[in-house]
Design a protein around this motif. Structure first.
Motif, PDB file in Angstrom:
ATOM      1  N   GLN A  96     -33.124 -43.278  25.653  1.00 51.27           N
ATOM      2  CA  GLN A  96     -33.066 -42.002  24.945  1.00 51.27           C
ATOM      3  C   GLN A  96     -31.637 -41.487  24.908  1.00 51.27           C
ATOM      4  OE1 GLN A  96     -35.936 -40.290  27.778  1.00 51.27           O
ATOM      5  NE2 GLN A  96     -36.956 -39.486  25.953  1.00 51.27           N
ATOM      6  N   ARG A  97     -31.266 -40.917  23.773  1.00 50.23           N
ATOM      7  CA  ARG A  97     -29.995 -40.196  23.702  1.00 50.23           C
ATOM      8  C   ARG A  97     -30.187 -38.886  24.439  1.00 50.23           C
ATOM      9  NH1 ARG A  97     -26.328 -41.957  19.322  1.00 50.23           N
ATOM     10  NH2 ARG A  97     -27.534 -43.273  17.952  1.00 50.23           N
ATOM     11  N   SER A  98     -29.178 -38.516  25.203  1.00 48.35           N
ATOM     12  CA  SER A  98     -29.230 -37.237  25.902  1.00 48.35           C
ATOM     13  C   SER A  98     -27.875 -36.562  25.747  1.00 48.35           C
ATOM     14  CB  SER A  98     -29.561 -37.444  27.382  1.00 48.35           C
ATOM     15  OG  SER A  98     -28.574 -38.231  27.997  1.00 48.35           O
ATOM     16  N   ALA A  99     -27.790 -35.342  26.171  1.00 46.52           N
ATOM     17  CA  ALA A  99     -26.516 -34.632  26.082  1.00 46.52           C
ATOM     18  C   ALA A  99     -25.474 -35.402  26.888  1.00 46.52           C
ATOM     19  CB  ALA A  99     -26.669 -33.216  26.626  1.00 46.52           C
ATOM     20  N   GLY A 100     -24.448 -35.849  26.217  1.00 45.19           N
ATOM     21  CA  GLY A 100     -23.375 -36.555  26.902  1.00 45.19           C
ATOM     22  C   GLY A 100     -23.630 -38.022  27.166  1.00 45.19           C
ATOM     23  N   GLY A 101     -24.667 -38.614  26.595  1.00 44.75           N
ATOM     24  CA  GLY A 101     -24.858 -40.039  26.825  1.00 44.75           C
ATOM     25  C   GLY A 101     -26.267 -40.518  26.564  1.00 44.75           C
ATOM     26  N   TRP A 102     -26.729 -41.392  27.458  1.00 50.26           N
ATOM     27  CA  TRP A 102     -28.010 -42.064  27.305  1.00 50.26           C
ATOM     28  C   TRP A 102     -28.791 -41.992  28.612  1.00 50.26           C
ATOM     29  CZ3 TRP A 102     -29.763 -44.345  22.843  1.00 50.26           C
ATOM     30  CH2 TRP A 102     -28.836 -44.456  21.812  1.00 50.26           C
ATOM     31  N   THR A 103     -30.123 -42.087  28.487  1.00 48.77           N
ATOM     32  CA  THR A 103     -31.008 -42.144  29.643  1.00 48.77           C
ATOM     33  C   THR A 103     -31.868 -43.394  29.515  1.00 48.77           C
ATOM     34  OG1 THR A 103     -31.085 -39.744  29.769  1.00 48.77           O
ATOM     35  CG2 THR A 103     -32.826 -40.936  30.896  1.00 48.77           C
ATOM     36  N   LEU A 104     -32.033 -44.102  30.627  1.00 49.34           N
ATOM     37  CA  LEU A 104     -32.866 -45.297  30.698  1.00 49.34           C
ATOM     38  C   LEU A 104     -34.028 -45.003  31.633  1.00 49.34           C
ATOM     39  CD1 LEU A 104     -33.405 -48.349  30.213  1.00 49.34           C
ATOM     40  CD2 LEU A 104     -31.863 -48.795  32.139  1.00 49.34           C
ATOM     41  N   SER A 105     -35.247 -45.214  31.151  1.00 50.74           N
ATOM     42  CA  SER A 105     -36.443 -44.999  31.966  1.00 50.74           C
ATOM     43  C   SER A 105     -37.224 -46.289  32.065  1.00 50.74           C
ATOM     44  CB  SER A 105     -37.329 -43.910  31.353  1.00 50.74           C
ATOM     45  OG  SER A 105     -36.637 -42.690  31.281  1.00 50.74           O
ATOM     46  N   ARG A 106     -37.936 -46.435  33.159  1.00 49.29           N
ATOM     47  CA  ARG A 106     -38.811 -47.584  33.356  1.00 49.29           C
ATOM     48  C   ARG A 106     -40.252 -47.113  33.219  1.00 49.29           C
ATOM     49  NH1 ARG A 106     -41.579 -47.546  37.970  1.00 49.29           N
ATOM     50  NH2 ARG A 106     -40.903 -46.129  39.615  1.00 49.29           N
ATOM     51  N   ARG A 107     -41.143 -48.042  32.945  1.00 52.82           N
ATOM     52  CA  ARG A 107     -42.552 -47.694  32.797  1.00 52.82           C
ATOM     53  C   ARG A 107     -43.254 -47.832  34.138  1.00 52.82           C
ATOM     54  NH1 ARG A 107     -45.354 -44.661  29.255  1.00 52.82           N
ATOM     55  NH2 ARG A 107     -47.478 -45.391  29.059  1.00 52.82           N
ATOM     56  N   ASP A 108     -43.914 -46.768  34.578  1.00 47.43           N
ATOM     57  CA  ASP A 108     -44.800 -46.841  35.736  1.00 47.43           C
ATOM     58  C   ASP A 108     -46.179 -47.135  35.169  1.00 47.43           C
ATOM     59  OD1 ASP A 108     -46.577 -46.415  37.814  1.00 47.43           O
ATOM     60  OD2 ASP A 108     -45.514 -44.673  38.599  1.00 47.43           O
TER      61      ASP A 108
END
Length: 122
Positions: free
Chosen positions: A78-90
């Protein structure tokens, strides 16, 4: 004498195409990065745009999550303020868990591809 009314201004026709082209370039960039991954190199993951960002899916080769080897969610970018976020699936709770945040997408793609603890590629 009244001048003829002007027709409403047209919106530029190139804007939607530019957004689609940017999205496709980003999708291809993620797919190219996934070719470098350490785990399950023999399967072909997919990258799909979603309301939340970009979802990486792949056949479940280990059969840990899906005994039938079906397609499972691997990661969410995901794009976020100031960069990117990486999430894993639980998979147990069917929810996304934030894993990393970074300014550069390439840094997070490296995390996703290396995955030494197998949090993305179970």
């Amino acid at each position: 004498m009244n001048p003829r009314p002007r027709p409403p201004a047209r919106q530029p026709q190139h804007a939607p195409h530019a957004v689609v082209a940017e999205s496709e370039l980003l999708r291809r960039r993620v797919l190219r990065a996934l070719e470098r991954r350490e785990r399950y190199r023999y399967v072909r993951p997919e990258v799909q745009a979603s309301d939340d960002g970009w979802v990486v899916t792949s056949p479940c080769c280990s059969r840990n999550v899906d005994p039938d080897g079906g397609v499972i969610d691997i990661a969410l970018l995901q794009r976020s303020a100031g960069g990117w976020t990486l999430s894993r699936r639980d998979h147990a709770s069917a929810s996304w868990v934030r894993h990393s945040k970074g300014v550069r997408l390439d840094t997070l793609l490296d995390v996703l591809c290396e995955d030494p603890q197998r949090v993305f590629w179970p």
